[in-house]
Scaffold this motif. Structure first.
Motif, PDB file in Angstrom:
ATOM      1  N   PRO A 131       0.877  -1.103  -0.032  1.00  0.00           N
ATOM      2  CA  PRO A 131      -0.245   0.015  -0.125  1.00  0.00           C
ATOM      3  C   PRO A 131       0.832   1.363   0.135  1.00  0.00           C
ATOM      4  N   ASP A 132       1.253   1.737  -1.290  1.00  0.00           N
ATOM      5  CA  ASP A 132       1.798   2.929  -1.510  1.00  0.00           C
ATOM      6  C   ASP A 132       1.438   3.868  -2.266  1.00  0.00           C
ATOM      7  N   GLY A 133       2.372   5.007  -2.728  1.00  0.00           N
ATOM      8  CA  GLY A 133       1.540   6.155  -3.605  1.00  0.00           C
ATOM      9  C   GLY A 133       0.989   5.494  -4.720  1.00  0.00           C
ATOM     10  N   LYS A 134       1.476   4.621  -5.221  1.00  0.00           N
ATOM     11  CA  LYS A 134       0.827   3.800  -6.319  1.00  0.00           C
ATOM     12  C   LYS A 134      -0.675   3.619  -6.386  1.00  0.00           C
ATOM     13  N   ILE A 135      -0.876   2.872  -5.002  1.00  0.00           N
ATOM     14  CA  ILE A 135      -2.429   2.599  -4.771  1.00  0.00           C
ATOM     15  C   ILE A 135      -3.126   3.835  -4.843  1.00  0.00           C
ATOM     16  N   ALA A 136      -2.689   4.811  -3.830  1.00  0.00           N
ATOM     17  CA  ALA A 136      -3.440   6.226  -4.224  1.00  0.00           C
ATOM     18  C   ALA A 136      -3.598   6.822  -5.322  1.00  0.00           C
ATOM     19  N   ARG A 137      -2.826   6.624  -6.214  1.00  0.00           N
ATOM     20  CA  ARG A 137      -2.744   7.221  -7.621  1.00  0.00           C
ATOM     21  C   ARG A 137      -3.843   6.502  -8.361  1.00  0.00           C
ATOM     22  N   ILE A 138      -3.715   5.139  -8.226  1.00  0.00           N
ATOM     23  CA  ILE A 138      -4.956   4.129  -8.895  1.00  0.00           C
ATOM     24  C   ILE A 138      -6.157   4.485  -8.234  1.00  0.00           C
ATOM     25  N   ARG A 139      -6.323   4.613  -6.797  1.00  0.00           N
ATOM     26  CA  ARG A 139      -7.856   5.119  -6.482  1.00  0.00           C
ATOM     27  C   ARG A 139      -8.337   6.347  -7.309  1.00  0.00           C
ATOM     28  N   THR A 140      -7.372   7.289  -7.543  1.00  0.00           N
ATOM     29  CA  THR A 140      -7.795   8.556  -8.235  1.00  0.00           C
ATOM     30  C   THR A 140      -8.072   8.541  -9.369  1.00  0.00           C
ATOM     31  N   GLN A 141      -7.054   7.709 -10.165  1.00  0.00           N
ATOM     32  CA  GLN A 141      -7.188   7.674 -11.628  1.00  0.00           C
ATOM     33  C   GLN A 141      -7.100   6.038 -12.064  1.00  0.00           C
ATOM     34  N   PRO A 142      -8.207   5.327 -11.923  1.00  0.00           N
ATOM     35  CA  PRO A 142      -8.224   3.989 -12.178  1.00  0.00           C
ATOM     36  C   PRO A 142      -8.058   3.209 -13.682  1.00  0.00           C
ATOM     37  N   ARG A 143      -6.910   3.697 -14.133  1.00  0.00           N
ATOM     38  CA  ARG A 143      -6.620   3.301 -15.364  1.00  0.00           C
ATOM     39  C   ARG A 143      -4.935   2.940 -15.503  1.00  0.00           C
ATOM     40  N   ALA A 144      -4.770   2.039 -16.287  1.00  0.00           N
ATOM     41  CA  ALA A 144      -3.225   1.531 -16.240  1.00  0.00           C
ATOM     42  C   ALA A 144      -3.091   0.823 -17.556  1.00  0.00           C
ATOM     43  N   SER A 145      -1.800   0.558 -17.748  1.00  0.00           N
ATOM     44  CA  SER A 145      -1.352  -0.193 -18.913  1.00  0.00           C
ATOM     45  C   SER A 145      -0.185  -1.172 -18.519  1.00  0.00           C
ATOM     46  N   VAL A 146      -0.090  -2.379 -19.157  1.00  0.00           N
ATOM     47  CA  VAL A 146       1.014  -3.524 -18.859  1.00  0.00           C
ATOM     48  C   VAL A 146       1.604  -3.978 -20.365  1.00  0.00           C
ATOM     49  N   VAL A 147       2.707  -3.842 -20.288  1.00  0.00           N
ATOM     50  CA  VAL A 147       3.532  -4.550 -21.405  1.00  0.00           C
ATOM     51  C   VAL A 147       4.107  -5.749 -20.945  1.00  0.00           C
ATOM     52  N   VAL A 148       4.142  -6.957 -21.635  1.00  0.00           N
ATOM     53  CA  VAL A 148       5.001  -8.086 -21.252  1.00  0.00           C
ATOM     54  C   VAL A 148       5.859  -8.343 -22.589  1.00  0.00           C
ATOM     55  N   ALA A 149       6.904  -8.561 -22.531  1.00  0.00           N
ATOM     56  CA  ALA A 149       7.711  -9.019 -23.766  1.00  0.00           C
ATOM     57  C   ALA A 149       8.489 -10.189 -23.781  1.00  0.00           C
ATOM     58  N   ALA A 150       8.711 -10.880 -24.923  1.00  0.00           N
ATOM     59  CA  ALA A 150       9.601 -11.989 -24.640  1.00  0.00           C
ATOM     60  C   ALA A 150      11.021 -11.440 -24.650  1.00  0.00           C
ATOM     61  N   PRO A 151      12.026 -12.152 -23.845  1.00  0.00           N
ATOM     62  CA  PRO A 151      13.379 -11.939 -23.763  1.00  0.00           C
ATOM     63  C   PRO A 151      14.074 -12.026 -24.916  1.00  0.00           C
ATOM     64  N   VAL A 152      15.068 -11.118 -24.729  1.00  0.00           N
ATOM     65  CA  VAL A 152      16.225 -10.860 -25.925  1.00  0.00           C
ATOM     66  C   VAL A 152      16.591 -12.248 -26.180  1.00  0.00           C
ATOM     67  N   GLY A 153      17.025 -12.644 -27.425  1.00  0.00           N
ATOM     68  CA  GLY A 153      17.247 -13.851 -27.861  1.00  0.00           C
ATOM     69  C   GLY A 153      16.294 -14.739 -28.310  1.00  0.00           C
ATOM     70  N   GLU A 154      14.999 -14.225 -28.256  1.00  0.00           N
ATOM     71  CA  GLU A 154      14.004 -14.964 -28.696  1.00  0.00           C
ATOM     72  C   GLU A 154      13.193 -14.154 -29.830  1.00  0.00           C
ATOM     73  N   PRO A 155      12.670 -14.788 -30.803  1.00  0.00           N
ATOM     74  CA  PRO A 155      11.886 -13.944 -31.498  1.00  0.00           C
ATOM     75  C   PRO A 155      10.869 -12.924 -31.009  1.00  0.00           C
ATOM     76  N   GLU A 156      10.929 -11.603 -31.730  1.00  0.00           N
ATOM     77  CA  GLU A 156      10.108 -10.665 -31.029  1.00  0.00           C
ATOM     78  C   GLU A 156       8.761 -10.974 -30.876  1.00  0.00           C
ATOM     79  N   HIS A 157       8.149 -10.748 -29.536  1.00  0.00           N
ATOM     80  CA  HIS A 157       6.736 -10.992 -29.276  1.00  0.00           C
ATOM     81  C   HIS A 157       6.486 -10.118 -28.053  1.00  0.00           C
ATOM     82  N   TRP A 158       5.602  -9.226 -28.056  1.00  0.00           N
ATOM     83  CA  TRP A 158       5.075  -8.561 -27.060  1.00  0.00           C
ATOM     84  C   TRP A 158       3.583  -8.186 -27.024  1.00  0.00           C
ATOM     85  N   VAL A 159       3.112  -8.242 -25.859  1.00  0.00           N
ATOM     86  CA  VAL A 159       1.403  -7.859 -25.669  1.00  0.00           C
ATOM     87  C   VAL A 159       1.228  -6.573 -24.702  1.00  0.00           C
ATOM     88  N   ALA A 160       0.553  -5.821 -25.154  1.00  0.00           N
ATOM     89  CA  ALA A 160       0.438  -4.692 -24.478  1.00  0.00           C
ATOM     90  C   ALA A 160      -1.214  -4.287 -23.961  1.00  0.00           C
TER      91      ALA A 160
END
Length: 136
Positions: free
Chosen positions: A49-78
């Motif tokens: 429970p830190d400042g991030k949680i307070a900001r989410i309460r104020t503005q509950p929108r976010a994005s997440v990006v996950v990517a395959a590691p270097v050395g593998e074929p490029e693949h990411w999801v956002a």
């Protein structure tokens, strides 16, 4: 919203980079987090429970990006969408993710899990409204 190929990537023990609304006068600053892709199409994470949680309460929108590691074929999801906070299930999620991200749980990891149990961690659930992806 996630394709089968997306779900395969999201099932791996990779870091997600979570971006939420920044504090006034600051730039957005993604943070690496452990995550779990749920059967209902959401992404679940946890946080102390830190400042991030307070900001989410104020503005509950976010994005997440996950990517395959270097050395593998490029693949990411956002994914971007609404993020909700939950007092229930955070420790269970943290323990499951500990099993996923730590190859072995030793004394340091057990202490961290105990610290999380006692710190009042919060479960974050991102419900994607848009998903972008790239794969070679």
């Amino acid at each position: 919203m996630f394709t089968e190929r997306d779900r395969t990537l999201l099932a791996r023990p990779l870091y997600a980079f979570l971006t939420i609304a920044p504090r006034d006068g600051r730039w957005p600053s993604p943070r690496p987090v452990w995550f779990e892709a749920s059967d209902d199409g959401t992404l679940q994470m946890f946080s102390e429970p830190d400042g991030k949680i307070a900001r989410i309460r104020t503005q509950p929108r976010a994005s997440v990006v996950v990517a395959a590691p270097v050395g593998e074929p490029e693949h990411w999801v956002a994914a971007e969408g609404t993020i909700t906070l939950h007092d229930d299930g955070a420790y269970d999620l943290a323990a499951r993710l500990g099993d996923r991200y730590w190859p072995a749980i030793g004394p340091e990891q057990r202490k961290l899990l105990d610290d999380w149990r006692n710190s009042g961690i919060v479960r974050l659930v991102l419900t994607p409204e848009k998903v972008h992806r790239f794969a070679v």
